[in-house]
Design a protein around this motif. Structure first.
Motif, PDB file in Angstrom:
ATOM      1  N   LEU A 224       0.114   5.361  33.169  1.00 21.02           N
ATOM      2  CA  LEU A 224      -0.731   4.210  32.879  1.00 21.02           C
ATOM      3  C   LEU A 224      -1.303   3.601  34.152  1.00 21.02           C
ATOM      4  CD1 LEU A 224       0.789   4.548  30.159  1.00 21.02           C
ATOM      5  CD2 LEU A 224       0.861   2.055  30.000  1.00 21.02           C
ATOM      6  N   TYR A 225      -0.855   4.071  35.310  1.00 20.35           N
ATOM      7  CA  TYR A 225      -1.289   3.527  36.595  1.00 20.35           C
ATOM      8  C   TYR A 225      -1.965   4.625  37.426  1.00 20.35           C
ATOM      9  CZ  TYR A 225       1.371  -0.675  35.523  1.00 20.35           C
ATOM     10  OH  TYR A 225       1.821  -1.830  34.928  1.00 20.35           O
ATOM     11  N   ALA A 234       4.393  11.636  32.112  1.00 16.47           N
ATOM     12  CA  ALA A 234       4.873  10.292  31.766  1.00 16.47           C
ATOM     13  C   ALA A 234       3.708   9.393  31.365  1.00 16.47           C
ATOM     14  CB  ALA A 234       5.637   9.688  32.940  1.00 16.47           C
ATOM     15  N   THR A 235       3.298   9.488  30.110  1.00 16.35           N
ATOM     16  CA  THR A 235       2.149   8.722  29.625  1.00 16.35           C
ATOM     17  C   THR A 235       2.520   7.743  28.512  1.00 16.35           C
ATOM     18  OG1 THR A 235       1.591  10.660  28.263  1.00 16.35           O
ATOM     19  CG2 THR A 235       0.385  10.380  30.313  1.00 16.35           C
ATOM     20  N   THR A 458     -13.108   8.960  30.845  1.00 18.36           N
ATOM     21  CA  THR A 458     -13.504   7.622  31.300  1.00 18.36           C
ATOM     22  C   THR A 458     -12.564   6.557  30.757  1.00 18.36           C
ATOM     23  OG1 THR A 458     -15.838   8.256  31.477  1.00 18.36           O
ATOM     24  CG2 THR A 458     -15.363   5.907  31.260  1.00 18.36           C
ATOM     25  N   ILE A 459     -12.194   6.682  29.480  1.00 18.97           N
ATOM     26  CA  ILE A 459     -11.272   5.716  28.872  1.00 18.97           C
ATOM     27  C   ILE A 459      -9.928   5.742  29.579  1.00 18.97           C
ATOM     28  CG2 ILE A 459      -9.931   5.225  26.790  1.00 18.97           C
ATOM     29  CD1 ILE A 459     -12.387   6.052  25.159  1.00 18.97           C
ATOM     30  N   ARG A 460      -9.439   6.928  29.891  1.00 21.73           N
ATOM     31  CA  ARG A 460      -8.149   7.028  30.577  1.00 21.73           C
ATOM     32  C   ARG A 460      -8.214   6.338  31.941  1.00 21.73           C
ATOM     33  NH1 ARG A 460      -3.860  11.901  31.189  1.00 21.73           N
ATOM     34  NH2 ARG A 460      -4.277  12.019  28.960  1.00 21.73           N
ATOM     35  N   ASP A 468      -3.616  -1.452  36.735  1.00 20.17           N
ATOM     36  CA  ASP A 468      -3.457  -1.624  38.173  1.00 20.17           C
ATOM     37  C   ASP A 468      -3.953  -2.995  38.616  1.00 20.17           C
ATOM     38  OD1 ASP A 468      -2.847  -0.571  40.832  1.00 20.17           O
ATOM     39  OD2 ASP A 468      -5.007  -0.568  41.151  1.00 20.17           O
ATOM     40  N   ARG A 469      -5.064  -3.421  38.047  1.00 26.55           N
ATOM     41  CA  ARG A 469      -5.692  -4.670  38.469  1.00 26.55           C
ATOM     42  C   ARG A 469      -4.980  -5.902  37.906  1.00 26.55           C
ATOM     43  NH1 ARG A 469     -10.624  -3.529  36.796  1.00 26.55           N
ATOM     44  NH2 ARG A 469     -11.093  -2.467  38.757  1.00 26.55           N
ATOM     45  N   HIS A 470      -4.501  -5.798  36.668  1.00 26.35           N
ATOM     46  CA  HIS A 470      -4.014  -7.001  35.983  1.00 26.35           C
ATOM     47  C   HIS A 470      -2.529  -6.986  35.632  1.00 26.35           C
ATOM     48  CE1 HIS A 470      -8.157  -8.226  35.790  1.00 26.35           C
ATOM     49  NE2 HIS A 470      -8.491  -7.200  35.040  1.00 26.35           N
ATOM     50  N   CYS A 471      -1.862  -5.844  35.729  1.00 29.04           N
ATOM     51  CA  CYS A 471      -0.434  -5.789  35.382  1.00 29.04           C
ATOM     52  C   CYS A 471       0.330  -4.994  36.432  1.00 29.04           C
ATOM     53  CB  CYS A 471      -0.262  -5.168  33.991  1.00 29.04           C
ATOM     54  SG  CYS A 471       1.296  -5.615  33.193  1.00 29.04           S
TER      55      CYS A 471
END
Length: 545
Positions: A224-225, A234-235, A458-460, A468-471
């Motif tokens: 996710l990062y 690890a998704t 693109t969505i991924r 990364d930016r918010h969490c």
């Protein structure tokens, strides 16, 4: 779980199952136990199951890739003279900011040493000292030397490869490689009775595996990062599937960032970890001026808990406009470094870094997930038939921040306990076991869509950028609310997508997992441990949620 969610863009229907075809036409197989994941948690659990049970294990890539195999530092256990489970408990409790589950943590530290002995009996090549005893070292936030290790800094590789070799000799275990978890299947009593899978390298090949017991050991959420130490597999698949089937989750806001990794990711976003054991052997973090800065941050300086070290490094990077800081281990001689850290030494050398004479560039990257599917001390989730262990589970042992090298120990202790609990239940798959109930599968309000591969890519990337930016290491309410809105839009777009391949499947799983993590982070308004909010820097608003 609720299937209708209020979003900023209106109401949309959450799919109970990602597959939208006719389940009755899918091939079905049966077994007693199915294990999802073949890292340390999955392997150790399977090896402790009664040989009379027919066991199916599945993984997405193969036995040679998991988060466990990349673990460098080692396994924490109170086995050395002068150490004790009580001291191990205390260090874990302090690192977790007191949000740990004391009952589960007590089980971990008390039972862990026996599992280390089991690994030795099975031939795991732990490093020994000159007296032939287990060699132990220290890592961040530990007050005692209690980390056992293999070949210096390759613990995960040697432990998992030893257990994988042992698994291959188990006639009751069948391995399904390149097979993805899609969903957990539930029966008319809402108990988990099997799984839906998708073959990773054969688009559109779905199948059903019915089982009396389903064990989730699928690992974490590093995918996710954009930068992580995790394997590409690890998704967050297990977390997403658990959410859809209604299993309770816990501590989803607590994401650990390891303070020290080489700052350059590979094509899949994986960064090479520089083990905390380097600081355990005296490594010092230095800023762009060469100044050691951790002594001003915490009494344990460079061996402070990971969340504190990561934030300190991140502040250095932000305040000084630098992409990384440096880790100095040059006070150790070359022979020591080559023997104690052979993997790190060789990897850095290939990148032109001589760690015996040069400082190592390091920066924090996503590393571990403290949250997951809620379990009791025997690995039971809140859904009958579903068990969880390892990084996919949340026993509560970590609280707000994981103590270094407790993760592999968790795989051992709670994986074994799951197997023991299952072994004491009826052994064979019964014809009375519930059949999957698909009557609750909701119809979408619009036609099924085929998204171009470029759009899925693109969505991924968007999901990773949002997280990364918010969490990340620092968070605040404004950013989290924006992330929730953006992820809501993504989930709406994916709601009617036809899933035929692994990449699209993983992207859908990532979106579901990411949204749940963001929602949990919004719910905890105060800073604590790895969940640090810039709108509550002193942690005054923290409360247990």
């Amino acid at each position: 779980m609720p299937r209708m969610n209020e979003e900023s863009r209106g109401v949309f229907i959450m799919r109970r199952y990602l597959w939208q075809g006719d389940f009755s036409k899918l091939p079905q197989t049966r077994c007693d136990v199915v294990v999802i994941g073949t890292g340390l948690a999955g392997l150790y659990t399977a090896l402790h199951l009664d040989p009379a049970l027919q066991v199916v294990l599945l993984n997405k890539n193969g036995l040679d890739e998991s988060n466990s195999m990349y673990a460098q530092g080692g396994i924490a256990a109170a086995i050395a003279p002068g150490d004790s489970p009580a001291q191990h408990f205390e260090d874990s409790w302090v690192a977790g900011a007191g949000l740990n589950n004391p009952s589960a943590l007590q089980v971990l530290v008390q039972e862990g040493p026996s599992d280390i002995r089991q690994l030795r009996d099975w031939g795991v090549p732990f490093d020994l000292d000159s007296q032939g005893c287990l060699s132990v070292t220290r890592e961040g936030a530990h007050h005692r030397n209690r980390i056992v290790h293999c070949h210096g800094d390759a613990t995960g590789l040697y432990v998992t490869s030893t257990l994988a070799d042992r698994l291959r000799s188990q006639t009751n275990c069948q391995l399904l490689e390149k097979t993805c978890l899609v969903d957990f299947l539930t029966d008319e009593q809402d108990a988990v009775c099997g799984i839906l899978t998708l073959t990773a390298d054969n688009p559109g090949q779905y199948a059903i595996i019915l089982a009396r017991h389903v064990i989730l050991a699928s690992g974490g959420i590093g995918g996710l990062y954009p930068r992580t130490t995790n394997a590409a597999t690890a998704t967050g698949d297990g977390l997403a599937a658990a959410l859809r089937c209604g299993a309770e989750t816990a501590d989803l806001e607590f994401v650990q960032f390891h303070p020290t990794a080489l700052p350059w990711p590979d094509a899949q976003g994986r960064c090479f970890l520089i083990s905390e054991a380097v600081r355990g052997e005296g490594g010092i973090l230095r800023n762009h001026k060469g100044k050691a800065f951790m002594a001003l941050e915490h009494p344990q300086a460079d061996l402070a808990p990971r969340d504190i070290v990561s934030r300190a490094i991140y502040r250095q990077m932000l305040e000084n406009g630098i992409e990384h800081v440096w880790l100095d281990i040059t006070h150790r001689d070359r022979d020591f470094l080559m023997k104690r850290f052979p993997t790190i030494y060789e990897t850095c050398a290939r990148r032109g870094i001589d760690i015996a004479t040069q400082w190592i560039p390091v920066s924090p990257v996503q590393h571990y997930y403290m949250g997951g599917v809620r379990t009791d001390i025997d690995g039971r989730t809140t859904k009958t038939g579903l068990w969880a262990c390892g990084e996919a589970a949340c026993t509560g042992i970590y609280g707000a921040n994981r103590l270094a090298s407790n993760s592999l120990l968790e795989c051992l202790v709670f994986g074994r306990r799951i197997a023991q609990a299952i072994n004491h239940q009826p052994t064979k798959f019964s014809s009375l076991t519930g059949q999957p109930d698909f009557s609750g599968q909701l119809r979408l309000v619009r036609p099924i869509l085929d998204l171009p591969a470029g759009r899925v890519q693109t969505i991924r990337l968007q999901i990773r950028q949002i997280m990364d930016r918010h969490c990340g290491i620092l968070r605040n309410q404004e950013g989290l609310e924006l992330a929730a809105e953006q992820l809501g839009d993504i989930i709406q777009e994916l709601a009617a997508v036809r899933i035929q391949d692994r990449f699209t499947l993983e992207t859908c799983q990532m979106a579901t997992a990411a949204k749940a993590i963001i929602q949990a982070a919004m719910a905890r308004t105060g800073s604590v441990g790895a969940h640090f909010r810039t709108d509550d820097p002193a942690g005054k608003l923290n409360s247990v949620v």
